[in-house]
Design an enzyme around this catalytic site. Sequence first.
Site, short mmCIF file in Angstrom:
data_model
loop_
_atom_site.label_atom_id
_atom_site.label_comp_id
_atom_site.label_asym_id
_atom_site.label_seq_id
_atom_site.Cartn_x
_atom_site.Cartn_y
_atom_site.Cartn_z
N GLY A 13 0.83 -1.21 0.00
CA GLY A 13 0.00 0.00 0.00
C GLY A 13 0.85 1.24 0.00
N SER A 16 0.23 5.38 -1.72
CA SER A 16 -0.74 6.37 -1.23
C SER A 16 -0.61 6.53 0.28
CB SER A 16 -2.15 5.85 -1.58
OG SER A 16 -3.15 6.71 -1.11
N GLY A 17 -1.04 7.68 0.78
CA GLY A 17 -1.23 7.89 2.21
C GLY A 17 -0.06 7.50 3.09
N SER A 137 -5.35 -0.43 13.66
CA SER A 137 -6.20 0.76 13.80
C SER A 137 -6.76 0.80 15.22
CB SER A 137 -7.36 0.71 12.81
OG SER A 137 -8.26 1.77 13.10
N TYR A 150 -14.59 -3.98 9.20
CA TYR A 150 -13.25 -3.37 9.21
C TYR A 150 -12.62 -3.50 10.60
CZ TYR A 150 -9.71 0.36 9.00
OH TYR A 150 -8.54 1.08 9.07
P1 NAP Z 1 -4.79 4.94 1.48
O1 NAP Z 1 -4.17 6.25 1.15
O2 NAP Z 1 -6.03 4.53 0.79
O3 NAP Z 1 -3.68 3.82 1.33
C1 NAP Z 1 -4.02 2.47 1.36
C2 NAP Z 1 -3.10 1.76 0.41
O4 NAP Z 1 -3.40 0.37 0.40
C3 NAP Z 1 -3.31 2.25 -1.04
O5 NAP Z 1 -2.07 2.26 -1.67
C4 NAP Z 1 -4.22 1.20 -1.60
O6 NAP Z 1 -4.20 1.11 -3.00
C5 NAP Z 1 -3.58 -0.02 -0.94
N1 NAP Z 1 -4.41 -1.19 -1.08
C6 NAP Z 1 -5.72 -1.35 -0.78
N2 NAP Z 1 -6.12 -2.59 -1.09
C7 NAP Z 1 -5.04 -3.22 -1.61
C8 NAP Z 1 -4.81 -4.51 -2.14
N3 NAP Z 1 -5.79 -5.41 -2.22
N4 NAP Z 1 -3.58 -4.82 -2.59
C9 NAP Z 1 -2.58 -3.91 -2.52
N5 NAP Z 1 -2.74 -2.67 -2.06
C10 NAP Z 1 -3.96 -2.34 -1.60
O7 NAP Z 1 -5.12 4.89 3.03
P2 NAP Z 1 -4.20 4.97 4.35
O8 NAP Z 1 -5.00 5.74 5.31
O9 NAP Z 1 -2.83 5.38 4.02
O10 NAP Z 1 -4.24 3.45 4.81
C11 NAP Z 1 -3.09 2.70 5.14
C12 NAP Z 1 -3.44 1.78 6.29
O11 NAP Z 1 -3.77 2.57 7.42
C13 NAP Z 1 -4.64 0.87 6.03
O12 NAP Z 1 -4.33 -0.41 6.52
C14 NAP Z 1 -5.74 1.50 6.88
O13 NAP Z 1 -6.68 0.55 7.30
C15 NAP Z 1 -4.92 2.03 8.03
N6 NAP Z 1 -5.55 3.09 8.82
C16 NAP Z 1 -5.82 4.31 8.28
C17 NAP Z 1 -6.40 5.28 9.06
C18 NAP Z 1 -6.72 6.66 8.53
O14 NAP Z 1 -7.45 7.40 9.20
N7 NAP Z 1 -6.21 7.04 7.36
C19 NAP Z 1 -6.74 5.00 10.39
C20 NAP Z 1 -6.45 3.75 10.90
C21 NAP Z 1 -5.85 2.80 10.12
P3 NAP Z 1 -5.16 2.04 -3.89
O15 NAP Z 1 -4.46 3.36 -3.96
O16 NAP Z 1 -5.23 1.32 -5.17
O17 NAP Z 1 -6.49 2.14 -3.18
#
Ligand code: NAP
Length: 249
Positions: A13, A16-17, A137, A150
């Site tokens: 992942g 992004s992010g 999370s 989730y």
């Molecule tokens: P994000 O910007 O959407 O990044 C998530 C990344 O995971 C993206 O690169 C996405 O690809 C990739 N991904 C999703 N499904 C996938 C798959 N099947 N195979 C490979 N890559 C995949 O969101 P983020 O907030 O940085 O999330 C990163 C982690 O933090 C996640 O595990 C999320 O649950 C956790 N988290 C986030 C928050 C928050 O508030 N942001 C809070 C708690 C936990 P695409 O770009 O193609 O979608």
Amino acid sequence: MSKLKNKVAVITGANSGIGLATAKLFLEEGAKVVISGRRQEALNEVAEILEGDFITVLADVSNPEDNVKLIKEATNAYGNIDILFLNAGIAPVAPTTEVTTNHYDEVFNTNVRGPILATKEALPHINDGGSILFTGSIVKDKVFDGFSVYSASKGALRAYSKVLTSEVKSRGIRVNTIAPGPIDTPIYGKLGLPEEVLEENEKNFAAMVPLGRFGVPEEIAKTALFLASDDASYVNGIDLAVDGGLSQV
Ligand code: NAP
């Protein structure tokens, strides 16, 4: 700065992010980074902006064969792995009455099965003394309506990480989980909520956080750097909330 000089890091992942911010920081700190994502176009875009020693690998973590491919391409490029950061995740919203088999499978295959299979593939290639990180999370303990599956997925991942911590102890591999609170990343645009609901939710979330704001991905990246580096040499098995205090109120 070179806290990760010559270390090999694999990040899922990472287009992004949180994953992208961490890839950037790890590269700045001298690591060789395997940047993995499920969309080639997104990988191409980050390859344009990142600097340092990295490769990109197209791998959908919900596809078991892609986890094999990810570790194969990583080790072909750089040899053994020092840091495995299993960060990819999705958080689609579904009230419990609307949960479907597809919703469950999508969330669990991405957030739980993916990291478990990637870890299994990677373990023989992780150097003794290495570091495994999961993105969990705070929803594992803190209740947010609509996130039942989730939240269950992140709870499952945390339970898995504890057993893993014990199973790899003889190799000195540290296993830690980061539990972000609300972090300003593109994930909120992927929840499946209308724009006006999203804006309202974001205001409400920020107001609930003692620090009064969303976090930024760089704040999680710095946490990942700490946990992955020798600075955290005696930190093992933890679930570290990085949430502005939200989980404590
Ligand atoms: P994000 O910007 O959407 O990044 C998530 C990344 O995971 C993206 O690169 C996405 O690809 C990739 N991904 C999703 N499904 C996938 C798959 N099947 N195979 C490979 N890559 C995949 O969101 P983020 O907030 O940085 O999330 C990163 C982690 O933090 C996640 O595990 C999320 O649950 C956790 N988290 C986030 C928050 C928050 O508030 N942001 C809070 C708690 C936990 P695409 O770009 O193609 O979608």
